[in-house]
Write a protein that holds these residues in place. Structure first.
Motif, PDB file in Angstrom:
ATOM      1  N   GLY A  31     -11.788  70.961  34.041  1.00  0.00           N
ATOM      2  CA  GLY A  31     -12.837  69.954  33.895  1.00  0.00           C
ATOM      3  C   GLY A  31     -12.380  68.736  33.112  1.00  0.00           C
ATOM      4  N   ASP A  32     -11.287  68.875  32.333  1.00  0.00           N
ATOM      5  CA  ASP A  32     -10.773  67.751  31.549  1.00  0.00           C
ATOM      6  C   ASP A  32     -10.212  66.652  32.450  1.00  0.00           C
ATOM      7  N   LEU A  33      -9.969  66.962  33.709  1.00  0.00           N
ATOM      8  CA  LEU A  33      -9.398  65.983  34.632  1.00  0.00           C
ATOM      9  C   LEU A  33     -10.444  65.013  35.171  1.00  0.00           C
ATOM     10  N   ILE A  34     -11.710  65.311  34.983  1.00  0.00           N
ATOM     11  CA  ILE A  34     -12.777  64.489  35.550  1.00  0.00           C
ATOM     12  C   ILE A  34     -12.923  63.192  34.753  1.00  0.00           C
ATOM     13  N   ALA A  35     -12.896  62.068  35.454  1.00  0.00           N
ATOM     14  CA  ALA A  35     -13.045  60.758  34.814  1.00  0.00           C
ATOM     15  C   ALA A  35     -14.507  60.320  34.847  1.00  0.00           C
ATOM     16  N   GLU A  36     -14.889  59.517  33.859  1.00  0.00           N
ATOM     17  CA  GLU A  36     -16.253  58.976  33.773  1.00  0.00           C
ATOM     18  C   GLU A  36     -17.295  60.093  33.909  1.00  0.00           C
ATOM     19  N   LYS A  37     -16.999  61.215  33.269  1.00  0.00           N
ATOM     20  CA  LYS A  37     -17.836  62.394  33.487  1.00  0.00           C
ATOM     21  C   LYS A  37     -19.081  62.395  32.616  1.00  0.00           C
ATOM     22  N   ILE A  38     -20.092  62.976  33.194  1.00  0.00           N
ATOM     23  CA  ILE A  38     -21.348  63.221  32.490  1.00  0.00           C
ATOM     24  C   ILE A  38     -21.516  64.733  32.429  1.00  0.00           C
ATOM     25  N   ILE A  40     -23.725  68.045  31.647  1.00  0.00           N
ATOM     26  CA  ILE A  40     -25.101  68.526  31.556  1.00  0.00           C
ATOM     27  C   ILE A  40     -25.050  70.028  31.277  1.00  0.00           C
ATOM     28  N   PRO A  41     -25.577  70.484  30.141  1.00  0.00           N
ATOM     29  CA  PRO A  41     -25.572  71.921  29.859  1.00  0.00           C
ATOM     30  C   PRO A  41     -26.326  72.707  30.936  1.00  0.00           C
ATOM     31  N   PHE A  42     -25.782  73.845  31.308  1.00  0.00           N
ATOM     32  CA  PHE A  42     -26.465  74.698  32.282  1.00  0.00           C
ATOM     33  C   PHE A  42     -27.890  75.024  31.820  1.00  0.00           C
ATOM     34  N   SER A  43     -28.070  75.103  30.526  1.00  0.00           N
ATOM     35  CA  SER A  43     -29.375  75.480  29.985  1.00  0.00           C
ATOM     36  C   SER A  43     -30.469  74.474  30.339  1.00  0.00           C
ATOM     37  N   GLU A  44     -30.083  73.266  30.731  1.00  0.00           N
ATOM     38  CA  GLU A  44     -31.049  72.234  31.104  1.00  0.00           C
ATOM     39  C   GLU A  44     -31.344  72.225  32.606  1.00  0.00           C
ATOM     40  N   LEU A  45     -30.651  73.093  33.343  1.00  0.00           N
ATOM     41  CA  LEU A  45     -30.776  73.095  34.799  1.00  0.00           C
ATOM     42  C   LEU A  45     -31.342  74.427  35.266  1.00  0.00           C
ATOM     43  N   LYS A  46     -32.518  74.387  35.849  1.00  0.00           N
ATOM     44  CA  LYS A  46     -33.223  75.605  36.262  1.00  0.00           C
ATOM     45  C   LYS A  46     -32.401  76.388  37.280  1.00  0.00           C
ATOM     46  N   GLY A  47     -32.175  77.660  36.960  1.00  0.00           N
ATOM     47  CA  GLY A  47     -31.472  78.548  37.878  1.00  0.00           C
ATOM     48  C   GLY A  47     -29.966  78.547  37.743  1.00  0.00           C
ATOM     49  N   ASP A  59     -21.257  74.160  31.211  1.00  0.00           N
ATOM     50  CA  ASP A  59     -21.723  72.820  31.542  1.00  0.00           C
ATOM     51  C   ASP A  59     -21.456  72.484  33.000  1.00  0.00           C
ATOM     52  N   LEU A  60     -22.274  71.591  33.531  1.00  0.00           N
ATOM     53  CA  LEU A  60     -22.005  70.941  34.810  1.00  0.00           C
ATOM     54  C   LEU A  60     -21.423  69.574  34.497  1.00  0.00           C
ATOM     55  N   LEU A  61     -20.294  69.263  35.093  1.00  0.00           N
ATOM     56  CA  LEU A  61     -19.652  67.967  34.898  1.00  0.00           C
ATOM     57  C   LEU A  61     -19.757  67.170  36.188  1.00  0.00           C
ATOM     58  N   VAL A  62     -20.254  65.957  36.107  1.00  0.00           N
ATOM     59  CA  VAL A  62     -20.334  65.076  37.264  1.00  0.00           C
ATOM     60  C   VAL A  62     -19.498  63.841  36.960  1.00  0.00           C
ATOM     61  N   GLY A  63     -18.581  63.518  37.853  1.00  0.00           N
ATOM     62  CA  GLY A  63     -17.723  62.360  37.630  1.00  0.00           C
ATOM     63  C   GLY A  63     -16.765  62.159  38.781  1.00  0.00           C
ATOM     64  N   VAL A  72     -18.520  69.645  38.872  1.00  0.00           N
ATOM     65  CA  VAL A  72     -17.736  70.811  38.477  1.00  0.00           C
ATOM     66  C   VAL A  72     -18.597  71.758  37.655  1.00  0.00           C
ATOM     67  N   LEU A  73     -18.739  72.975  38.137  1.00  0.00           N
ATOM     68  CA  LEU A  73     -19.395  74.021  37.365  1.00  0.00           C
ATOM     69  C   LEU A  73     -18.307  74.715  36.564  1.00  0.00           C
ATOM     70  N   THR A  74     -18.341  74.558  35.247  1.00  0.00           N
ATOM     71  CA  THR A  74     -17.264  75.085  34.411  1.00  0.00           C
ATOM     72  C   THR A  74     -17.357  76.591  34.192  1.00  0.00           C
ATOM     73  N   GLY A  75     -18.332  77.229  34.794  1.00  0.00           N
ATOM     74  CA  GLY A  75     -18.476  78.675  34.745  1.00  0.00           C
ATOM     75  C   GLY A  75     -19.394  79.138  35.860  1.00  0.00           C
ATOM     76  N   ARG A  76     -19.498  80.439  36.018  1.00  0.00           N
ATOM     77  CA  ARG A  76     -20.362  81.021  37.045  1.00  0.00           C
ATOM     78  C   ARG A  76     -21.077  82.225  36.463  1.00  0.00           C
TER      79      ARG A  76
END
Length: 264
Positions: A31-38, A40-47, A59-63, A72-76
């Protein structure tokens, strides 16, 4: 659109993503490779996954990666955590709703084949659902009857081999056997898996592949080999060992995945 997808669009913007990437045990550093990433903790996303396994991100990383917008879902979440094979359905559905056409999965796996040593990567060509559970049980529509022939996209596999050769990364292909876990396999179970034609064994991925095909996504998956299966070496197999050895595969995936994303 699901509540999770709406939340992601509100925080990260409405531009569509091209691919969703799921990271396995010890592989969250990708996930460190993602540029301009945002983030979002999984805890804030329903399901989304509860993050109950060490070595997995939360975390979910968008970038941007290789010029493409990705998530990028950093876990499952694994079947062995709560006994739910469809645990990843809400998260993967949200990825499809956000525009993803490709699902890229990584995992840490045990090798059943001398051709795949700890530290190697194995491109998954097919899988055996030894766990027997299916994430589409309970789906009321006829869409549940998913055709799994070619479920690991042949075109993406071909591109992966070409990219790996160009980068000088050893990349063989093999069959992955899904074992439910959380206990590791017995020596007898490893011997059975070998006789069934599997090249590697792990505790994830197969349910997500089924869900990905159900959602109409192209699916690609690659294992980072962390150990030999029980009875095939003198290694002391443990989750801590998996996390340590996964770093070797993560370094190779950190080169392979961006180059493959660029080809999408």
């Amino acid at each position: 659109m699901s509540k999770a997808a709406k939340t992601i669009r509100k925080i990260a913007g409405s531009d569509p993503i091209e691919a969703a990437i799921v990271l396995g045990s010890g592989l969250s550093a990708i996930g460190d490779l993602i540029a301009e990433k945002i983030a979002i903790p999984f805890s804030e996303l329903k399901g989304f996954p509860g993050g109950g396994v060490s070595g997995h991100g939360r975390d979910l990383l968008v970038g941007n990666l290789a010029g493409k917008r990705v998530a990028v879902l950093t876990g499952r979440e694994h079947y062995y955590e709560h006994g739910n094979p469809a645990a990843m359905r809400p998260a993967l559905k949200a990825m499809a709703e956000l525009g993803a056409s490709t699902l890229m999965l990584t995992n840490s796996a045990g090798s059943l084949d001398p051709a795949f040593a700890p530290g190697d990567l194995m491109l998954i060509s097919d899988h055996i659902n030894y766990a027997g559970m299916n994430p589409l049980i309970g789906e009321p529509t006829d869409r549940r009857f998913v055709n799994m022939v070619g479920c690991y996209d042949p075109d993406l596999r071909g591109k992966s081999r070409a990219v790996a050769e160009r980068l000088g990364i050893k990349l063989g292909e093999g069959v992955y056997l899904w074992y439910s876990g959380p206990s590791f396999e017995t020596v007898a179970e490893i011997q059975m898996a070998i006789r069934l034609g599997a090249n590697a064994v792990g505790m994830s991925t197969a349910p997500e592949v089924i869900l990905g095909r159900f959602l109409g996504l192209r699916v690609w998956a690659c294992s980072s080999v962390t150990n030999m299966g029980a009875g095939l070496s003198n290694e002391n197999i443990s989750h801590e060992h998996t996390k340590i050895m996964a770093k070797q595969g993560a370094e190779k995936l950190a080169r392979l995945i961006p180059a493959l994303v660029e080809e999408l």
